[in-house]
Design an enzyme around this catalytic site. Structure first.
Site, mmCIF file in Angstrom:
data_model
loop_
_atom_site.group_PDB
_atom_site.id
_atom_site.type_symbol
_atom_site.label_atom_id
_atom_site.label_comp_id
_atom_site.label_asym_id
_atom_site.label_seq_id
_atom_site.Cartn_x
_atom_site.Cartn_y
_atom_site.Cartn_z
ATOM 1 N N LYS A 32 0.976 -1.171 -0.006
ATOM 2 C CA LYS A 32 -0.156 0.032 0.064
ATOM 3 C C LYS A 32 0.990 1.149 -0.226
ATOM 4 O O LYS A 32 1.799 1.288 0.756
ATOM 5 C CB LYS A 32 -1.072 -0.118 1.243
ATOM 6 C CG LYS A 32 -1.612 1.257 1.505
ATOM 7 C CD LYS A 32 -2.883 1.158 2.542
ATOM 8 C CE LYS A 32 -2.333 1.440 3.779
ATOM 9 N NZ LYS A 32 -2.227 3.078 3.961
ATOM 10 N N ASP A 59 -3.503 4.388 -2.050
ATOM 11 C CA ASP A 59 -4.350 4.672 -0.983
ATOM 12 C C ASP A 59 -4.739 6.258 -0.783
ATOM 13 O O ASP A 59 -4.073 6.960 0.082
ATOM 14 C CB ASP A 59 -3.952 4.172 0.513
ATOM 15 C CG ASP A 59 -4.888 4.436 1.567
ATOM 16 O OD1 ASP A 59 -6.301 4.884 1.236
ATOM 17 O OD2 ASP A 59 -4.249 4.446 2.851
ATOM 18 N N LYS A 61 -7.458 7.981 -1.120
ATOM 19 C CA LYS A 61 -8.854 8.589 -0.732
ATOM 20 C C LYS A 61 -9.415 9.822 -1.322
ATOM 21 O O LYS A 61 -9.908 10.595 -0.873
ATOM 22 C CB LYS A 61 -8.666 8.894 0.724
ATOM 23 C CG LYS A 61 -8.379 7.704 1.494
ATOM 24 C CD LYS A 61 -8.171 7.842 3.173
ATOM 25 C CE LYS A 61 -7.972 6.764 3.857
ATOM 26 N NZ LYS A 61 -6.188 6.465 3.967
ATOM 27 N N ASP A 64 -14.158 14.418 -4.102
ATOM 28 C CA ASP A 64 -14.329 15.754 -5.024
ATOM 29 C C ASP A 64 -15.578 15.666 -5.897
ATOM 30 O O ASP A 64 -16.309 14.717 -5.561
ATOM 31 C CB ASP A 64 -13.073 15.967 -5.675
ATOM 32 C CG ASP A 64 -12.803 17.508 -5.835
ATOM 33 O OD1 ASP A 64 -13.809 18.186 -6.118
ATOM 34 O OD2 ASP A 64 -11.695 17.953 -5.992
ATOM 35 N N THR A 119 -11.558 5.400 10.860
ATOM 36 C CA THR A 119 -11.535 4.748 12.225
ATOM 37 C C THR A 119 -11.325 6.175 13.427
ATOM 38 O O THR A 119 -11.212 5.556 14.414
ATOM 39 C CB THR A 119 -10.459 3.454 12.505
ATOM 40 O OG1 THR A 119 -9.424 4.018 11.735
ATOM 41 C CG2 THR A 119 -11.401 2.495 11.654
ATOM 42 N N ARG A 211 2.963 -1.238 10.560
ATOM 43 C CA ARG A 211 4.180 -1.398 11.745
ATOM 44 C C ARG A 211 4.570 -2.737 12.114
ATOM 45 O O ARG A 211 5.821 -3.023 12.345
ATOM 46 C CB ARG A 211 4.160 -0.640 12.948
ATOM 47 C CG ARG A 211 4.417 1.163 12.549
ATOM 48 C CD ARG A 211 3.714 2.107 13.524
ATOM 49 N NE ARG A 211 2.204 1.994 13.333
ATOM 50 C CZ ARG A 211 1.380 2.664 13.967
ATOM 51 N NH1 ARG A 211 1.898 3.526 14.920
ATOM 52 N NH2 ARG A 211 0.132 2.775 13.817
HETATM 53 O O1 C5P Z 1 1.180 0.556 11.205
HETATM 54 P P1 C5P Z 1 -0.313 0.091 11.084
HETATM 55 O O2 C5P Z 1 -0.276 -1.362 11.050
HETATM 56 O O3 C5P Z 1 -0.995 0.623 12.196
HETATM 57 O O4 C5P Z 1 -0.497 0.823 9.752
HETATM 58 C C1 C5P Z 1 -2.018 0.595 9.157
HETATM 59 C C2 C5P Z 1 -2.115 1.459 7.873
HETATM 60 O O5 C5P Z 1 -3.322 1.391 7.663
HETATM 61 C C3 C5P Z 1 -1.737 2.903 7.862
HETATM 62 O O6 C5P Z 1 -1.140 3.157 6.596
HETATM 63 C C4 C5P Z 1 -2.939 3.621 8.050
HETATM 64 O O7 C5P Z 1 -2.845 4.830 7.571
HETATM 65 C C5 C5P Z 1 -3.749 2.896 7.264
HETATM 66 N N1 C5P Z 1 -5.372 3.000 7.911
HETATM 67 C C6 C5P Z 1 -5.570 2.631 9.180
HETATM 68 N N2 C5P Z 1 -7.007 2.832 9.605
HETATM 69 C C7 C5P Z 1 -7.899 3.235 8.529
HETATM 70 C C8 C5P Z 1 -7.420 3.483 7.269
HETATM 71 C C9 C5P Z 1 -6.210 3.291 7.061
HETATM 72 O O8 C5P Z 1 -4.760 2.237 10.056
HETATM 73 N N3 C5P Z 1 -9.220 3.285 9.112
#
Ligand code: C5P
Length: 231
Positions: A32, A59, A61, A64, A119, A211
């Site tokens: 992603k 990603d 998003k 518009d 979220t 992460r």
């Molecule tokens: O590091 P981590 O596993 O928390 O990363 C989750 C990824 O998913 C990040 O790129 C974050 O921006 C994305 N994301 C999220 N929750 C959402 C939409 C996207 O954590 N509702």
């Protein structure tokens, strides 16, 4: 649609991203690419990663007026990405326009999914700031149903919401779920989280993992653990 693990490449530069991806000498992960990397490095980073054999979820998003989204999607489709997204709040008309813009002359197109409610938005904020009176789960299900009515392939949602989205929109409607943590690991700033194995049970089609893989001592081993638990 086969289940798969998508690695969130939340790096700020081309070098850091490519150094990270160089570690994956076997299976090339689905990755992603988000706003930070895309705005820093531009479309060439997408072409470079694609040329290395990865599938890409871009990603960005989009949200518009329908005509603008349609034309922007035409550009992204020509980049040969595999999955892109819009905000469902942009309305059914905007999502239909996105789909039209994405569809290539030969009829193929990337998967198109919608963000329902971020979220990071709580039910209280949604009701007090955005003046949406419904409950947050009803809003998520309604936005997912709108996305389905517009012809989209699925939504991004919390893994804990995947079950209710599938119930409302059918088993073929894709759920792409961030908020994934191993049972024995730190949660960081994520709140509504679950493990790869549990996400599979609830019905996620794709988990988005950042992460737990990117910051792991051995990212390839962490990725393989995700595959083992989820796929
Ligand atoms: O590091 P981590 O596993 O928390 O990363 C989750 C990824 O998913 C990040 O790129 C974050 O921006 C994305 N994301 C999220 N929750 C959402 C939409 C996207 O954590 N509702």
């Amino acid at each position: 649609m086969n289940r798969d693990v998508i690695i969130a490449c939340d790096f700020s530069s081309r070098q850091a991203t490519l150094d990270f991806l160089d570690r994956f000498t076997g299976r090339k992960p689905f990755v992603k690419i988000g706003m930070e990397l895309f705005y820093a490095e531009g479309p060439s980073i997408v072409r470079d990663i694609k040329a290395r054999g990865h599938r890409i979820f871009l990603d960005l998003k989009l949200h518009d007026i329908p005509n603008t989204v349609k034309k922007a999607m035409r550009v992204l489709s020509a980049l040969d990405v595999d999955m892109v997204n819009v905000h469902a709040a942009g309305t059914v008309a905007m999502m239909q326009a996105a789909l039209e813009g994405l569809t290539r002359p030969d009829g193929t197109r990337p998967l198109l999914i919608a963000v329902t409610q971020l979220t990071s938005t709580s039910e209280e904020t949604m009701q007090k700031e955005l003046l949406i009176d419904a409950g947050i789960n009803d809003t998520i299900v309604k936005y997912a149903s709108n996305a389905r009515a517009a012809g989209l392939d699925g939504v991004v949602c919390s893994p804990l919401e995947a079950g209710m989205v599938k119930e409302a929109c059918g088993p073929q409607f894709l759920t792409v779920t961030p908020g994934i943590r191993f049972a024995d690991a730190a949660t960081d700033d994520q709140v509504r989280i679950t493990t790869p194995a549990r996400a599979r049970e609830i019905g996620s089609d794709f988990i988005v993992v950042g992460r737990p893989v990117t910051a792991a001592a051995d990212p390839v081993a962490a990725y393989e653990r995700c595959l083992q638990e989820f796929v």
